[in-house]
Write a protein that holds these residues in place. Structure first.
Motif, PDB file in Angstrom:
ATOM      1  N   MET A 197       0.744  -1.179   0.047  1.00 33.78           N
ATOM      2  CA  MET A 197       0.022  -0.032  -0.116  1.00 33.78           C
ATOM      3  C   MET A 197       1.116   1.009  -0.096  1.00 33.78           C
ATOM      4  O   MET A 197       2.212   1.030   0.048  1.00 33.78           O
ATOM      5  CB  MET A 197      -0.865  -0.193   1.308  1.00 33.78           C
ATOM      6  N   ASP A 198       0.273   2.427  -0.085  1.00 36.82           N
ATOM      7  CA  ASP A 198       1.035   3.645   0.031  1.00 36.82           C
ATOM      8  C   ASP A 198       1.605   3.893   1.317  1.00 36.82           C
ATOM      9  O   ASP A 198       1.089   3.875   2.202  1.00 36.82           O
ATOM     10  CB  ASP A 198       0.194   4.843  -0.699  1.00 36.82           C
ATOM     11  N   GLY A 248       3.152   6.297   2.768  1.00 36.77           N
ATOM     12  CA  GLY A 248       2.754   7.711   3.309  1.00 36.77           C
ATOM     13  C   GLY A 248       1.441   7.797   3.917  1.00 36.77           C
ATOM     14  O   GLY A 248       1.352   8.017   5.099  1.00 36.77           O
ATOM     15  N   HIS A 249       0.560   7.193   3.237  1.00 33.87           N
ATOM     16  CA  HIS A 249      -0.671   7.204   3.787  1.00 33.87           C
ATOM     17  C   HIS A 249      -0.905   6.240   4.976  1.00 33.87           C
ATOM     18  O   HIS A 249      -1.789   6.306   5.909  1.00 33.87           O
ATOM     19  CB  HIS A 249      -1.803   6.846   2.719  1.00 33.87           C
ATOM     20  N   LEU A 250      -0.035   5.092   4.945  1.00 34.39           N
ATOM     21  CA  LEU A 250      -0.039   4.362   6.028  1.00 34.39           C
ATOM     22  C   LEU A 250       0.578   4.951   7.259  1.00 34.39           C
ATOM     23  O   LEU A 250      -0.268   4.812   8.469  1.00 34.39           O
ATOM     24  CB  LEU A 250       0.834   3.028   5.783  1.00 34.39           C
ATOM     25  N   PHE A 292       0.383   8.001   7.787  1.00 35.52           N
ATOM     26  CA  PHE A 292      -0.821   8.872   8.198  1.00 35.52           C
ATOM     27  C   PHE A 292      -1.692   8.407   9.274  1.00 35.52           C
ATOM     28  O   PHE A 292      -2.508   8.770   9.904  1.00 35.52           O
ATOM     29  CB  PHE A 292      -1.374   9.681   6.813  1.00 35.52           C
TER      30      PHE A 292
END
Lengths: 210, 210
Positions: free
Chosen positions: B158-159, B161-163, B165
Motif C-alpha cells: 500500500m502507499d 505515506g498514507h499508512l 498518516f
DNA sequence: GATGTTTTTTACCATTTGGTCAAGCCACGA
DNA sequence: TCGTGGCTTGACCAAATGGTAAAAAACATC
C-alpha cells in the motif's frame, strides 16, 4: 414596546437579518477554525464579515453566542453521513459508503472539521452538552448496528466503538492536519485522490478479513 | 560588561536558570496545549509556573520564544519512536512496535500531542520550518524503508505515506480528542487498554493480509 | 411624506494582555 | 564582610480586546 433580544430570536427573521447572520457565521467559521475560540477576535470576525463590530453585536449577544450557534448549526450537518447508514443495506457497502462520505466531508469542508477539532482538543468546554445529547445517542445506535452485523458474520468482528474512532481519526486527519500533509506530500493535487483510495482499500481489507 | 541576552543563551546556564526555565516550559506546555498559542496568556503561564510575569520574561524574550522553544525541544522526543524503527528487524514486528510506542506516547504525553495538534491545525505558523527540516527527511526515509519491505513481500502493499498518516491519525486521536472519547466511552479506565488492543489488531490484520 | 421600527455608525469604556523599566534582593567569591 | 553580578519585584504602559450607549440612517408602512 421595542423588540427585545428574545423576541428577535423567536420571531421570523427579516431578509437583512438572515443575510447578515449568515455573513457573520461564515466569517466566524473562517476565524474560529483557524485560531480557536480564545485566539479569535471580534474585530477579525467583523472585518471578515464586512460589518462593524457593534453592528455584528447587534445580531449576536457576544462572542460565545456566535461560537455556540456556529457549532450547534453545524452539528447536524456533521452527523448526517453517519445517520444515513442503513440497517437494511449490505453491511460492508454501508460502512464503506460512510467512510467515503466522511472523506468527502473532510475534503469539502475542512474548516468545519478544524472548528470541531479545535473545540474538542480544548476540552469541548462549549459543545460538551451537545456531544452528550446529540452525538452520544447516534454513536450508541450505530455501534449496536455494527455489532449486529459483526455477529451475523458480515464483518470482521472487532470493537465497533474503536472502529468508528478509527474512521473518524483517519478521515478527519486529512482536513485537520492539512498543513502537515502538505509538507510531507507536496504533490497535494493528487494526495486527496490517493488518500481516498488508500482509506477505502484499508477499511475494505480490514472489514472483510476472515 | 553585564551579561547580555545572547550571552545567556550561549554560556552554560546556572542551576537557577535550569530550574526556572524548566518550570516555565512545563507550565507553558500545560497552557499552550489547552488553549493554543493565541489563546494562552503570559499571566496564565507565569502563574502556573509560580513566577511573576516579569521574572518569566527575564528567561524568555517573549511569548513566541517560549512557544518555539517548547515545540523545538519536544520535537526530538516526539519523533523518537519512528526513528527507532530498524531496517534490519522483522518488518511486521517493527511496524507494530512503532504503533505500540506511538499509542504509549499518546497515553503518557497527551499534552504534548495536543500541543502539536493545536499548532498544526492552525496552519503550523511557528513550527513550519521544523516540519520541513526535521520531520520530512525522517518521513521520507521511513517511507522508503516500508516500501522496500512491501516490495519484498513482507507486508501488504500500500502507499507507505498514507499508512504512516493512518498510524498517526489513530494513535493521536486518543490523546487529541480525549474529551470526545470520554463522552462516548465513559468507562475510560479500560478504554485505553481496549484501544491499544484494537489498534494493534487492526494494523496487524491490515499489514499481513495476503 | 409622516411615523414607527429596524439597522448601522460613531464615540466611547473597562479590562486584559504583552511587554518594559528601574530599583531592590540575594548568593557567592575575594 | 563586602562587593558584584545574576535574579526578582512592583509599578507602569501602550495596544488590543470584548462590549456598550445613543444618535443617525435606512427602511417599511400607512
Amino acid at each position: 414596546m421595542p423588540q427585545s433580544v428574545d423576541a428577535r430570536a423567536e420571531k421570523k427573521p427579516s431578509r437583512i437579518q438572515l443575510r447578515n447572520r449568515r455573513k457573520i457565521l461564515e466569517a466566524a467559521l473562517d476565524v474560529f477554525s483557524q485560531h480557536g475560540f480564545r485566539g479569535a477576535t471580534l474585530d477579525q470576525i467583523a472585518e471578515a464579515a464586512g460589518l462593524s463590530k457593534p453592528n455584528m453585536l447587534y445580531y449576536f449577544d457576544n462572542k460565545e453566542a456566535i461560537h455556540v450557534e456556529l457549532l450547534s448549526a453545524l452539528m447536524a450537518e456533521w452527523l448526517a453521513p453517519l445517520e444515513v447508514m442503513d440497517p437494511d443495506g449490505e453491511p460492508l457497502e454501508e460502512l464503506l459508503g460512510y467512510i467515503r462520505r466522511k472523506m468527502q466531508m473532510s475534503r469539502t469542508y475542512p474548516r468545519e472539521s478544524r472548528l470541531f477539532a479545535n473545540e474538542i482538543i480544548q476540552g469541548a468546554p462549549r459543545i460538551g452538552p451537545d456531544l452528550n445529547q446529540r452525538l452520544k445517542p447516534l454513536f450508541d445506535e450505530k455501534c449496536a448496528l455494527i455489532r449486529i452485523w459483526m455477529q451475523a458474520g458480515k464483518l470482521t468482528p472487532m470493537d465497533p466503538g474503536h472502529l468508528i474512532f478509527s474512521i473518524w481519526a483517519i478521515t478527519q486527519h486529512y482536513a485537520d492536519f492539512e498543513a502537515q500533509v502538505q509538507v510531507l506530500m507536496p504533490d497535494s493535487a493528487v494526495a486527496w485522490d490517493t488518500a481516498m483510495q488508500h482509506v477505502e482499500t484499508m477499511f475494505r481489507t480490514l472489514l472483510s478479513a476472515e
